[in-house]
Design a protein around this motif. Structure first.
Motif, PDB file in Angstrom:
ATOM      1  N   GLU A 177       0.834  -1.122  -0.030  1.00 39.91           N
ATOM      2  CA  GLU A 177      -0.463  -0.214  -0.124  1.00 39.91           C
ATOM      3  C   GLU A 177       0.939   1.297   0.180  1.00 39.91           C
ATOM      4  OE1 GLU A 177      -4.048  -0.942   2.069  1.00 39.91           O
ATOM      5  OE2 GLU A 177      -2.477  -1.238   3.553  1.00 39.91           O
ATOM      6  N   VAL A 178       0.478   2.125  -0.458  1.00 39.00           N
ATOM      7  CA  VAL A 178       1.091   3.942  -0.726  1.00 39.00           C
ATOM      8  C   VAL A 178       0.591   4.458   0.451  1.00 39.00           C
ATOM      9  CG1 VAL A 178       1.785   5.421  -2.363  1.00 39.00           C
ATOM     10  CG2 VAL A 178       1.257   4.042  -3.368  1.00 39.00           C
ATOM     11  N   ILE A 179       1.961   5.132   0.982  1.00 41.43           N
ATOM     12  CA  ILE A 179       1.521   5.603   2.057  1.00 41.43           C
ATOM     13  C   ILE A 179       1.732   6.869   1.872  1.00 41.43           C
ATOM     14  CG2 ILE A 179       2.155   4.190   3.844  1.00 41.43           C
ATOM     15  CD1 ILE A 179       5.348   5.359   3.874  1.00 41.43           C
ATOM     16  N   TYR A 180       2.388   7.836   0.920  1.00 40.23           N
ATOM     17  CA  TYR A 180       2.597   8.660  -0.200  1.00 40.23           C
ATOM     18  C   TYR A 180       3.541   8.858  -1.281  1.00 40.23           C
ATOM     19  CZ  TYR A 180       7.582   9.611   1.715  1.00 40.23           C
ATOM     20  OH  TYR A 180       9.021   9.294   1.630  1.00 40.23           O
ATOM     21  N   GLN A 181       3.509  10.287  -1.535  1.00 40.42           N
ATOM     22  CA  GLN A 181       3.652   9.929  -3.109  1.00 40.42           C
ATOM     23  C   GLN A 181       5.031  11.898  -2.954  1.00 40.42           C
ATOM     24  OE1 GLN A 181       1.783   9.777  -6.876  1.00 40.42           O
ATOM     25  NE2 GLN A 181       0.320   9.096  -5.810  1.00 40.42           N
ATOM     26  N   MET A 182       6.045  11.472  -3.321  1.00 35.46           N
ATOM     27  CA  MET A 182       6.473  12.348  -3.209  1.00 35.46           C
ATOM     28  C   MET A 182       6.774  13.030  -4.985  1.00 35.46           C
ATOM     29  SD  MET A 182       8.394  14.501  -0.817  1.00 35.46           S
ATOM     30  CE  MET A 182       8.756  13.542   0.063  1.00 35.46           C
TER      31      MET A 182
ATOM     32  N   GLU B 236      -7.258   6.603   2.532  1.00 34.54           N
ATOM     33  CA  GLU B 236      -6.883   5.478   2.127  1.00 34.54           C
ATOM     34  C   GLU B 236      -7.769   4.315   3.622  1.00 34.54           C
ATOM     35  OE1 GLU B 236      -5.509   4.134  -0.053  1.00 34.54           O
ATOM     36  OE2 GLU B 236      -5.494   6.655  -1.022  1.00 34.54           O
ATOM     37  N   LYS B 237      -7.638   4.890   4.355  1.00 39.80           N
ATOM     38  CA  LYS B 237      -7.957   3.816   5.977  1.00 39.80           C
ATOM     39  C   LYS B 237      -9.282   4.161   6.535  1.00 39.80           C
ATOM     40  CE  LYS B 237      -4.741   1.557   5.589  1.00 39.80           C
ATOM     41  NZ  LYS B 237      -5.374  -0.448   4.932  1.00 39.80           N
TER      42      LYS B 237
ATOM     43  N   PRO C 149      -1.363   9.752   0.083  1.00 40.45           N
ATOM     44  CA  PRO C 149      -1.244   8.121  -1.672  1.00 40.45           C
ATOM     45  C   PRO C 149      -2.618   8.551  -2.453  1.00 40.45           C
ATOM     46  CG  PRO C 149      -2.029   7.738   1.154  1.00 40.45           C
ATOM     47  CD  PRO C 149      -2.089   9.191   1.240  1.00 40.45           C
ATOM     48  N   ASN C 150      -3.298   9.248  -2.454  1.00 33.01           N
ATOM     49  CA  ASN C 150      -4.278   8.899  -3.848  1.00 33.01           C
ATOM     50  C   ASN C 150      -3.516  10.027  -4.757  1.00 33.01           C
ATOM     51  OD1 ASN C 150      -5.031  11.612  -2.959  1.00 33.01           O
ATOM     52  ND2 ASN C 150      -7.438  10.277  -2.964  1.00 33.01           N
ATOM     53  N   GLY C 151      -2.166  10.990  -4.540  1.00 33.24           N
ATOM     54  CA  GLY C 151      -1.547  12.195  -5.091  1.00 33.24           C
ATOM     55  C   GLY C 151      -2.406  12.748  -5.275  1.00 33.24           C
ATOM     56  N   THR C 152      -3.300  13.792  -3.899  1.00 34.07           N
ATOM     57  CA  THR C 152      -3.389  15.092  -3.621  1.00 34.07           C
ATOM     58  C   THR C 152      -2.934  15.502  -3.888  1.00 34.07           C
ATOM     59  OG1 THR C 152      -5.485  14.122  -4.141  1.00 34.07           O
ATOM     60  CG2 THR C 152      -5.619  15.804  -3.104  1.00 34.07           C
ATOM     61  N   CYS C 153      -1.836  16.786  -3.777  1.00 40.15           N
ATOM     62  CA  CYS C 153      -1.550  17.942  -2.741  1.00 40.15           C
ATOM     63  C   CYS C 153      -2.295  18.478  -2.107  1.00 40.15           C
ATOM     64  CB  CYS C 153      -0.947  18.460  -4.088  1.00 40.15           C
ATOM     65  SG  CYS C 153       0.435  19.243  -3.498  1.00 40.15           S
ATOM     66  N   ILE C 154      -1.892  18.601  -0.713  1.00 34.62           N
ATOM     67  CA  ILE C 154      -2.694  19.984  -0.135  1.00 34.62           C
ATOM     68  C   ILE C 154      -1.794  21.044  -0.036  1.00 34.62           C
ATOM     69  CG2 ILE C 154      -3.695  17.872   1.326  1.00 34.62           C
ATOM     70  CD1 ILE C 154      -1.348  18.939   3.537  1.00 34.62           C
ATOM     71  N   ASN C 155      -0.615  21.557  -0.785  1.00 38.84           N
ATOM     72  CA  ASN C 155       0.473  22.447  -0.405  1.00 38.84           C
ATOM     73  C   ASN C 155      -0.602  24.283  -0.472  1.00 38.84           C
ATOM     74  OD1 ASN C 155       2.911  23.261   0.690  1.00 38.84           O
ATOM     75  ND2 ASN C 155       3.259  23.948  -1.458  1.00 38.84           N
ATOM     76  N   GLY C 156      -0.805  24.382   0.505  1.00 34.97           N
ATOM     77  CA  GLY C 156      -1.378  25.623   0.179  1.00 34.97           C
ATOM     78  C   GLY C 156      -3.070  26.318   0.490  1.00 34.97           C
TER      79      GLY C 156
END
Length: 258
Positions: free
Chosen positions: A51-56, A101-102, A139-146
């Motif tokens: 399972e993906v926990i984050y993306q960078m 995810e959970k 994990p789903n690719g959403t960037c929350i910055n700002g």
């Protein structure tokens, strides 16, 4: 989110499972985050290795997915996370991953919105350069910055923004205008003394509210804002905000759980 945070969290989770706890609540309000590795170590406790926990995403490169490192995980029937505008960085990553995810529900207000990764380098003269090198995503690719994370259940709480702990060096009276008066008015209103405004103008109604506070707290009843008044007001505020009965978000969550 420090070097030993994940170990402490796991100890708590172990004890919860032994006690057959079915509902887990994480309180990440006013948590400014910390180490990204601490967040990923915590998420390892809930996610399995596929399972993906984050993306960078670094500049000029595609996003890279990061997976949990182990298959051992803790599961609860219900999961909730308390958040507010000061929930930031690593705490947002943790909350966002568990939410997306959970199925954990976020209760409170929109989080800060810090989705950037930073590092630092020591230069030849001994000075340190700190810089942002990438953006992380849940994990789903959403960037929350700002933007921050949007709570599933929005509940406002008492805001302490604008309350000052600076010394009152000169006694403040009716017709004065001062930022410390603005702070005083906000505290009076929170504590139930009904100042008529919160704009920093010392009105007669503000004076009446202050007199009632002074009388209730064995202070000199003169309606003039002094250092002694401020110290007592701050003390009363600390008692107020640490009382669960005055925590609207916590109170709402307890109603859901019960």
């Amino acid at each position: 989110f420090g070097t030993d945070t994940a170990n402490q969290v796991e100890e708590a989770l172990k004890s919860f499972k032994q006690a057959n706890v079915q509902t887990l609540v994480l309180d990440l309000r006013d948590n400014g985050g910390g180490y990204l590795t601490a967040a990923t170590d915590i998420l390892d406790l809930f996610f399995s290795s596929d399972e993906v926990i984050y993306q960078m995403k670094e500049k000029n490169s595609a996003a890279k997915k990061y997976y949990a490192s182990t298959d051992s995980k803790y599961e609860f029937v219900n999961g909730y996370i308390l958040v507010n505008g000061n929930t930031a960085s690593a705490s947002e990553l943790t909350a966002g991953a568990l939410q997306s995810e959970k199925g954990y529900q976020l209760v409170g207000t929109t989080t800060y919105g810090k989705g950037s990764a930073q590092t630092q380098k020591t230069l030849s003269d001994g000075s340190v350069l700190k810089y942002t090198y990438a953006k992380w995503m849940i994990p789903n690719g959403t960037c929350i910055n700002g933007k921050g994370l949007t709570p599933d259940i929005e509940v406002e709480n008492v805001s302490l923004d604008g309350i000052s702990t600076k010394d009152v060096k000169e006694t403040l009276k009716v017709d004065c205008v001062n930022t410390r008066i603005k702070s005083m008015q906000k505290m009076l209103n929170i504590l139930g003394y009904s100042a008529d405004r919160e704009d920093g103008y010392f009105s007669v109604a503000t004076q009446d509210a202050l007199k009632k506070f002074e009388a209730d707290n064995d202070l000199t009843v003169d309606g003039e804002y002094s250092q002694n008044d401020k110290q007592m007001m701050i003390a009363r505020m600390m008692i107020y905000i640490n009382n669960h009965e005055n925590d609207k978000q916590y109170e709402y969550l307890m109603k859901i759980i019960k």
